[in-house]
Design a protein around this motif. Structure first.
Motif, PDB file in Angstrom:
ATOM      1  N   VAL A  33      10.043  17.285  55.629  1.00  0.00           N
ATOM      2  CA  VAL A  33       9.554  16.305  54.668  1.00  0.00           C
ATOM      3  C   VAL A  33      10.151  14.959  55.024  1.00  0.00           C
ATOM      4  O   VAL A  33      11.172  14.878  55.708  1.00  0.00           O
ATOM      5  CB  VAL A  33       9.925  16.672  53.209  1.00  0.00           C
ATOM      6  CG1 VAL A  33       9.148  17.889  52.737  1.00  0.00           C
ATOM      7  CG2 VAL A  33      11.432  16.903  53.067  1.00  0.00           C
ATOM      8  N   ALA A  34       9.519  13.903  54.546  1.00  0.00           N
ATOM      9  CA  ALA A  34      10.006  12.558  54.816  1.00  0.00           C
ATOM     10  C   ALA A  34      10.073  11.767  53.514  1.00  0.00           C
ATOM     11  O   ALA A  34       9.362  12.064  52.548  1.00  0.00           O
ATOM     12  CB  ALA A  34       9.093  11.847  55.824  1.00  0.00           C
ATOM     13  N   THR A  35      10.929  10.772  53.495  1.00  0.00           N
ATOM     14  CA  THR A  35      11.058   9.894  52.342  1.00  0.00           C
ATOM     15  C   THR A  35      10.289   8.604  52.587  1.00  0.00           C
ATOM     16  O   THR A  35       9.946   8.269  53.729  1.00  0.00           O
ATOM     17  CB  THR A  35      12.526   9.550  52.068  1.00  0.00           C
ATOM     18  OG1 THR A  35      13.018   8.705  53.122  1.00  0.00           O
ATOM     19  CG2 THR A  35      13.381  10.819  52.015  1.00  0.00           C
ATOM     20  N   GLY A 110      15.632  11.487  44.757  1.00  0.00           N
ATOM     21  CA  GLY A 110      16.176  11.571  46.108  1.00  0.00           C
ATOM     22  C   GLY A 110      16.810  12.897  46.448  1.00  0.00           C
ATOM     23  O   GLY A 110      17.122  13.147  47.628  1.00  0.00           O
ATOM     24  N   ALA A 111      17.053  13.764  45.473  1.00  0.00           N
ATOM     25  CA  ALA A 111      17.614  15.083  45.750  1.00  0.00           C
ATOM     26  C   ALA A 111      16.620  15.926  46.546  1.00  0.00           C
ATOM     27  O   ALA A 111      15.401  15.716  46.465  1.00  0.00           O
ATOM     28  CB  ALA A 111      17.994  15.782  44.455  1.00  0.00           C
ATOM     29  N   LEU A 123      19.084  22.963  44.726  1.00  0.00           N
ATOM     30  CA  LEU A 123      19.022  21.506  44.745  1.00  0.00           C
ATOM     31  C   LEU A 123      20.202  20.973  45.537  1.00  0.00           C
ATOM     32  O   LEU A 123      21.363  21.301  45.249  1.00  0.00           O
ATOM     33  CB  LEU A 123      19.053  20.974  43.308  1.00  0.00           C
ATOM     34  CG  LEU A 123      18.359  19.648  43.031  1.00  0.00           C
ATOM     35  CD1 LEU A 123      16.885  19.749  43.380  1.00  0.00           C
ATOM     36  CD2 LEU A 123      18.542  19.269  41.565  1.00  0.00           C
ATOM     37  N   LEU A 124      19.919  20.149  46.553  1.00  0.00           N
ATOM     38  CA  LEU A 124      20.954  19.585  47.417  1.00  0.00           C
ATOM     39  C   LEU A 124      21.005  18.072  47.262  1.00  0.00           C
ATOM     40  O   LEU A 124      19.992  17.424  46.980  1.00  0.00           O
ATOM     41  CB  LEU A 124      20.680  19.926  48.885  1.00  0.00           C
ATOM     42  CG  LEU A 124      21.074  21.314  49.401  1.00  0.00           C
ATOM     43  CD1 LEU A 124      20.289  22.415  48.694  1.00  0.00           C
ATOM     44  CD2 LEU A 124      20.857  21.404  50.900  1.00  0.00           C
ATOM     45  N   SER A 125      22.176  17.509  47.473  1.00  0.00           N
ATOM     46  CA  SER A 125      22.326  16.056  47.455  1.00  0.00           C
ATOM     47  C   SER A 125      21.595  15.451  48.644  1.00  0.00           C
ATOM     48  O   SER A 125      21.403  16.106  49.670  1.00  0.00           O
ATOM     49  CB  SER A 125      23.803  15.682  47.508  1.00  0.00           C
ATOM     50  OG  SER A 125      24.391  16.154  48.716  1.00  0.00           O
ATOM     51  N   PRO A 126      21.174  14.175  48.544  1.00  0.00           N
ATOM     52  CA  PRO A 126      20.455  13.547  49.663  1.00  0.00           C
ATOM     53  C   PRO A 126      21.241  13.546  50.966  1.00  0.00           C
ATOM     54  O   PRO A 126      20.659  13.582  52.048  1.00  0.00           O
ATOM     55  CB  PRO A 126      20.201  12.128  49.155  1.00  0.00           C
ATOM     56  CG  PRO A 126      20.206  12.241  47.671  1.00  0.00           C
ATOM     57  CD  PRO A 126      21.222  13.301  47.360  1.00  0.00           C
ATOM     58  N   ASP A 127      22.593  13.517  50.879  1.00  0.00           N
ATOM     59  CA  ASP A 127      23.432  13.519  52.077  1.00  0.00           C
ATOM     60  C   ASP A 127      23.704  14.931  52.588  1.00  0.00           C
ATOM     61  O   ASP A 127      24.455  15.115  53.554  1.00  0.00           O
ATOM     62  CB  ASP A 127      24.762  12.820  51.793  1.00  0.00           C
ATOM     63  CG  ASP A 127      24.580  11.325  51.559  1.00  0.00           C
ATOM     64  OD1 ASP A 127      23.632  10.753  52.127  1.00  0.00           O
ATOM     65  OD2 ASP A 127      25.381  10.749  50.806  1.00  0.00           O
ATOM     66  N   LEU A 128      23.147  15.945  51.930  1.00  0.00           N
ATOM     67  CA  LEU A 128      23.258  17.347  52.346  1.00  0.00           C
ATOM     68  C   LEU A 128      24.694  17.857  52.330  1.00  0.00           C
ATOM     69  O   LEU A 128      25.053  18.777  53.079  1.00  0.00           O
ATOM     70  CB  LEU A 128      22.660  17.537  53.753  1.00  0.00           C
ATOM     71  CG  LEU A 128      21.206  17.116  53.934  1.00  0.00           C
ATOM     72  CD1 LEU A 128      20.765  17.316  55.378  1.00  0.00           C
ATOM     73  CD2 LEU A 128      20.292  17.896  52.995  1.00  0.00           C
ATOM     74  N   ASP A 129      25.525  17.281  51.461  1.00  0.00           N
ATOM     75  CA  ASP A 129      26.926  17.687  51.431  1.00  0.00           C
ATOM     76  C   ASP A 129      27.309  18.441  50.165  1.00  0.00           C
ATOM     77  O   ASP A 129      28.470  18.807  49.976  1.00  0.00           O
ATOM     78  CB  ASP A 129      27.838  16.477  51.586  1.00  0.00           C
ATOM     79  CG  ASP A 129      27.615  15.413  50.519  1.00  0.00           C
ATOM     80  OD1 ASP A 129      26.681  15.560  49.705  1.00  0.00           O
ATOM     81  OD2 ASP A 129      28.369  14.419  50.508  1.00  0.00           O
TER      82      ASP A 129
END
Length: 439
Positions: A33-35, A110-111, A123-129
């Protein structure tokens, strides 16, 4: 950047001493997917299986199966990778189990939503951390509802207004064991999915209405039809099986829509969706078997289907390529299978066909269509060379064949440039620059 390497973390490859020249490993792009800002998230699976490794204790010999999500910046460089599915040697257990038929969605905040069959969402944070929230649904031949069974959706797509278009699963269908994707449902605009917040999904379509085996225990409170949860007869009617059988005149036919299956719905707009439905598969050839890319509105009415495909000459059963992706900002849909790449307008009219039998489009047989970006680009993954090709779609679909031909012609040149930068071995692209997060 129109070509991205689909990378694996060098640190993970080193832990397992993975030799790209050896047999027994596999790497596959599952979704992307893209933003709107130009970032791209690619979901992959990295696995190794060797019979002699069963019972081995050392990571250099162990079999493994990981899933990865890698975030790429607008410049095409990987910035972060999330690793999950099993524990990395020396680390703690993974917070996310390995999923089946897993897809991604970028939520309005943005999640990143990671969903898999039969109905688990993480559900993951946008930074994948960080794993922000989890709604698991247990696999099993029998219903396993309990304290740990709290599903959301088997797939999620996001409309321009922020509605969540979801596919959810049910137990107790016909003579099927376990849970099967059976409901198409949408959230209302403005409702959010997040920690402590699971929005109500309004069911708009049922695939199979044979629910005599269901009881109240088979209902989930967040999937509703009217004022009550979907269960037994409280569901949209007629079912997609019944409606498509009537539309195609195949009711009661061995090669009709009884025991059919559906794959991830795609949003053509805020209130019009494409639901891929394909008939029962047989051990012998399935060429000629019924399939439909059904057009369903947000009231649950069948508005027809994507037209122009031949049951044999364009059959997605060859290769089992049933994915349809859509561009809800420009109201068009796309499908790629072994016979060609196809594009439709929102009224279901086939606007472009690029047959793989024709020389300019033969390379398409090596690609899988993953998604359409907010900018209107197609994301195609090469199944063997593990690169992601972005194909810009012109405003006029009559010009799509020209754009696709140009992208395929430029593919080799851009791939050569990437090879000089990454030096892949056996088409395994190793990256040591991105941050690696073991979830």
């Amino acid at each position: 950047m129109t070509l991205l390497p689909i990378t694996a973390p060098a640190s993970l490859l080193d832990v397992h001493h993975l030799d790209p020249e050896a047999d027994g490993w596999a790497f596959r792009a599952e979704h992307a997917v893209a933003t709107a800002a130009g970032d791209t998230y690619v979901l992959t699976g990295l696995r190794r299986y060797r019979g002699h490794a069963v019972g081995s204790s050392g990571p250099a010999e162990q079999n493994f199966g990981y899933q990865l999500i890698t975030r790429y910046g607008s410049d095409g460089k990987p910035t972060a990778t999330a690793v999950f599915g099993q524990a990395v040697p020396g680390g703690g257990p993974s917070a996310i189990p390995e999923g089946d038929v897993t897809t991604l969605a970028v939520l309005p905040d943005g999640a990143i939503a990671l969903s898999s069959k039969p109905g688990s969402t993480h559900l993951l944070s946008p930074d994948l951390d960080e794993v922000l929230a989890s709604w698991p649904m247990a696999w099993g031949w029998e219903k396993q509802q309990g304290p740990g069974d709290n599903p959301f959706a088997a797939s999620i797509a996001v409309t321009p207004a922020g509605r969540l278009l979801c596919m959810t699963s049910e137990y107790g269908l016909s003579n099927w064991a376990g849970a099967h994707p059976n409901i198409v449902a949408v959230s209302e605009p403005g409702t959010a999915l997040g920690p402590g917040c699971k929005p109500v999904l309004r069911a708009i379509a049922t695939l199979d209405a044979r629910t005599d085996r269901q009881s109240d225990a088979d209902a989930y409170a967040h999937v509703r039809y009217g004022d009550e949860p979907v269960v037994r007869g409280n569901r949209p009617s007629p079912s997609l099986t019944e409606a498509l059988s009537e539309l195609t005149g195949t009711s009661g036919s061995l090669y009709g829509y009884d025991d059919s299956t559906m794959t991830r719905p795609a949003a053509l707009s805020d209130n019009l969706f494409v639901v891929p439905v394909f008939g029962k598969t047989f051990r012998s050839t399935n060429l000629g078997q019924e399939f439909s890319f059904a057009l369903v509105d947000d009231r649950g009415a069948l508005q027809g289907r994507l037209e122009g495909l031949h049951l044999r000459d364009d059959s997605p059963f060859t290769g089992f390529d049933f994915t349809v992706v859509a561009d809800p900002y420009r109201a068009r849909a796309f499908h790629l299978n072994r016979y060609g790449l196809y594009a439709w307008s929102a009224d279901g009219v086939l606007r472009a066909r690029m047959p793989t039998a024709e020389k300019p489009f033969k390379p398409l047989v090596h690609f899988t269509l993953l998604e359409c970006t907010p900018e209107g680009e197609l994301l195609l993954a090469h199944r063997k060379q593990h690169v992601l090709l972005r194909v810009p779609v012109p405003q006029d679909l009559d010009d799509l064949a020209i754009a696709v031909e140009a992208a395929l012609k430029g593919y080799g040149r851009e791939r050569t440039a990437l090879k000089k930068q990454y030096s892949p071995v056996n088409w395994l692209w190793s990256d040591s620059a991105a941050t690696v997060n073991h979830l």
